[in-house]
Design an enzyme around this catalytic site. Structure first.
Site, PDB file in Angstrom:
ATOM      1  N   LYS A   1       0.711  -1.262  -0.115  1.00 29.54           N
ATOM      2  CA  LYS A   1      -0.106   0.067   0.213  1.00 29.54           C
ATOM      3  C   LYS A   1       0.930   0.950  -0.086  1.00 29.54           C
ATOM      4  O   LYS A   1       1.944   1.164   0.417  1.00 29.54           O
ATOM      5  CB  LYS A   1      -0.993   0.050   1.290  1.00 29.54           C
ATOM      6  CG  LYS A   1      -1.784  -1.139   1.445  1.00 29.54           C
ATOM      7  CD  LYS A   1      -2.870  -1.192   0.616  1.00 29.54           C
ATOM      8  CE  LYS A   1      -3.871  -2.263   1.157  1.00 29.54           C
ATOM      9  NZ  LYS A   1      -3.297  -3.670   1.202  1.00 29.54           N
ATOM     10  N   CYS A   2       0.272   2.369  -0.496  1.00 28.86           N
ATOM     11  CA  CYS A   2       1.105   3.384  -0.184  1.00 28.86           C
ATOM     12  C   CYS A   2       1.386   3.637   1.080  1.00 28.86           C
ATOM     13  O   CYS A   2       0.868   3.220   2.128  1.00 28.86           O
ATOM     14  CB  CYS A   2       0.063   4.681  -0.707  1.00 28.86           C
ATOM     15  SG  CYS A   2       0.503   6.342  -0.180  1.00 28.86           S
ATOM     16  N   GLY A   3       2.615   4.340   1.443  1.00 30.44           N
ATOM     17  CA  GLY A   3       3.229   4.292   2.627  1.00 30.44           C
ATOM     18  C   GLY A   3       2.368   5.117   3.753  1.00 30.44           C
ATOM     19  O   GLY A   3       2.376   4.963   4.919  1.00 30.44           O
ATOM     20  N   HIS A   4       1.406   5.915   3.260  1.00 30.64           N
ATOM     21  CA  HIS A   4       0.457   6.636   4.099  1.00 30.64           C
ATOM     22  C   HIS A   4      -1.018   6.202   4.186  1.00 30.64           C
ATOM     23  O   HIS A   4      -1.734   6.589   4.595  1.00 30.64           O
ATOM     24  CB  HIS A   4       0.483   7.950   3.730  1.00 30.64           C
ATOM     25  CG  HIS A   4       1.807   8.694   4.020  1.00 30.64           C
ATOM     26  ND1 HIS A   4       2.695   9.068   2.985  1.00 30.64           N
ATOM     27  CD2 HIS A   4       2.400   9.316   5.033  1.00 30.64           C
ATOM     28  CE1 HIS A   4       3.762   9.587   3.447  1.00 30.64           C
ATOM     29  NE2 HIS A   4       3.726   9.428   4.401  1.00 30.64           N
TER      30      HIS A   4
END
Length: 561
Positions: free
Chosen positions: A227-230
């Site tokens: 997933k996107c890091g955020h």
């Protein structure tokens, strides 16, 4: 007539290629191999690779090189980047840049930013190799980001040639007074998880180097669980698995003879799941259940599904189970068990001191150690809370992220810890922890647009100085990964709204007048695109074509002169 003997001034591989086929077997190929091994060993001993650890030998690399000699432009850009990083790191100063999504943004950044960044998030949402855009789940084809690297690297080369041509038409005095823009900025690219197993990492690293990336970052998330890091839901891989990825990329570039930089990124500050419990370095952070009465989550969910429970019912139960169940590390379970048995605080401290001295102590040894202080075994089961996919729960946080950064450091040129919010004090603590063990090791910081920078209590002065403040703590490379995407959205949003009601007045006020005020060279977009440059080439090839030149009489850009 036979060809003359190869020149001794040629690289050994080139000289070997020019030998008659009958002379290649035996002594000649042995000499080339030995020369390759010697060259690789000397290369690795250079300052470029100081502090870099490899689990393989120069002979391993030489035997995989083949007999051809290649030179990659990305390797020159990598050396350029390495030198720039060392210079700034020594001064405690930053190299800060913004993510670019197209050649227009590249050309506008080049006079002001010293490196170019290409984000996987942006590629996933803007331009994949299948044109199927989607969120940043790392599920786009693995050639997507390398293709964008190639696109921008070729654009860099085009605008460099265009500028070179323009400057050759100036007098020496004019050239000396006209600023030179270095369009050939080192490209830093997003390698995500490596997009598969180690052979996929090898192929991806090769593609990046061939297409022009000076540096690539690889993150410690699971391919398929990325997933996107955020975003939530990130699944980490064991520490050793990610080290293998870093080594695979390094090995590929060693085979190619290129100096591209490996950037190791960890998402363990917020990643709350891990794919496997095989690596003892992760054991202190893997969570389990200390209550033997708790039923295994995955088995319970499967039973519900078999009985016909709906997806919504299963989701509600799972969320309630996770929220109501207390997940602990083995050490926390052991301490609670000792307290329940009335073990003295001195003995508890003795146990904790032993685990603190050996943070890589595996679960079996931790159980054996705890048994020395308790009358009954400590109940702890990290399989009970495993997810339906089989993932383990992980104690995310800066402690885990720091440990992983330290583990990755010997195998990477730069380190990147993805953080949940922008905080100078947290960054400083991380930088000092890493650099106390790895002096001179530079770190990367994501100045992410996912942060609500306006909501973090910064003063105007603090916001302005943030980049320079953390640069002093070793965060040499800093980037707004999606600045290009957001800036495009902002100006398009403003223009679209005003153009609807104000027509060409809006275009002039929002775009054309601002281009002129800022000195933006896209104001004359035909010239910017290289029309004059191509006219010059065509004129050199064929005389008497002045009437068909694109920038001749009738070109409307003359109105801007």
């Amino acid at each position: 007539m036979a060809a003359s003997a190869p020149s001794n001034s040629l690289p050994p591989a080139d000289s070997y290629q020019l030998l008659p086929e009958a002379q290649k077997a035996g002594a000649a190929e042995d000499a080339l191999y030995e020369a390759q091994v010697k060259e690789i060993e000397e290369w690795w001993a250079s300052p470029r690779f100081a502090g870099i650890r490899r689990p393989y030998s120069a002979a391993d690399v030489a035997s995989k090189r083949g007999s051809q000699h290649f030179r990659y432009p990305s390797s020159v850009m990598a050396t350029k980047l390495f030198n720039l990083i060392r210079e700034r790191e020594a001064k405690g100063e930053p190299i800060h840049t913004m993510g670019a999504i197209d050649p227009v943004q590249m050309t506008q950044q080049a006079p002001h930013q010293e490196v170019l960044y290409i984000s996987g998030w942006a590629c996933s949402s803007v331009l994949t190799s299948t044109n199927e855009v989607s969120p940043d789940f790392g599920d786009y084809p693995y050639n997507t980001v390398p293709n964008q690297v190639q696109r921008l690297a070729k654009a860099q080369s085009m605008h460099d040639r265009k500028q070179w041509d323009t400057r050759r038409k100036m007098s020496p005095d004019e050239r000396s007074k006209t600023p030179y823009t270095d369009y050939l900025r080192p490209i830093i690219a997003d390698g995500d998880t490596g997009h598969g197993g180690l052979s996929a990492v090898l192929k991806l690293a090769k593609l990046f180097a061939e297409n022009g990336a000076a540096a690539v970052h690889f993150e410690d998330q699971l391919h398929g669980g990325k997933k996107c890091g955020h975003l939530a839901g990130k699944v980490l891989v064991p520490t050793g698995e990610h080290i293998n990825r870093l080594n695979a990329a390094r090995f590929q570039w060693d085979v190619m003879g290129s100096e591209n930089l490996v950037i190791a990124r960890t998402d363990s500050e917020s990643g709350r799941l891990i794919s496997s419990a095989i690596d003892v370095r992760d054991h202190e952070f893997i969570l389990g259940i200390a209550d033997p009465a708790v039923e295994p989550l995955a088995e319970t969910l499967q039973s519900m599904e078999a009985r016909g429970a709906t997806g919504a019912e299963i989701d509600v139960f799972e969320a309630k189970w996770v929220k109501s169940s207390t997940l602990v590390t083995f050490d926390e379970a052991a301490v609670a068990h000792m307290k329940k048995e009335g073990v003295s605080q001195a003995k508890i401290d003795e146990y904790l001191s032993a685990t603190a001295l050996d943070r890589d102590m595996g679960i079996s040894r931790r159980r054996a150690l705890a048994s020395q202080f308790t009358e009954t075994p400590v109940y702890f089961n990290w399989d009970v809370p495993r997810t339906r996919e089989g993932y383990y729960h992980f104690r995310a946080g800066m402690e885990a992220a720091t440990k992983r950064a330290l583990a990755f450091a010997p195998y990477a040129d730069l380190l990147w810890v993805e953080t949940g919010d922008p905080n100078v004090e947290v960054a400083a603590k991380l930088g000092r922890a890493v650099r106390s063990v790895n002096p001179g090791k530079s770190l990367v910081y994501n100045l992410s647009p996912s942060f609500n920078w306006m909501a973090h209590g910064f003063s105007e002065e603090g916001l302005k100085s943030f980049i320079w403040d953390i640069a002093k703590e070793g965060f040499t490379l800093q980037l707004i990964s999606l600045a290009g995407l957001h800036s495009t959205a902002t100006i398009t949003n403003e223009l679209a709204k005003k153009f609807k009601t104000d027509g060409m007045k809006a275009y002039v006020e929002v775009v054309q007048r601002r281009e002129k005020e800022l000195g933006c060279d896209v104001l004359t977009h035909q010239k910017w695109s290289g029309a004059s440059y191509i006219d010059g080439i065509l004129g050199a090839i064929q005389s008497g074509n002045s009437s068909s030149r694109s920038m001749g009489e009738g070109n409307t850009e003359g109105q801007f002169d």
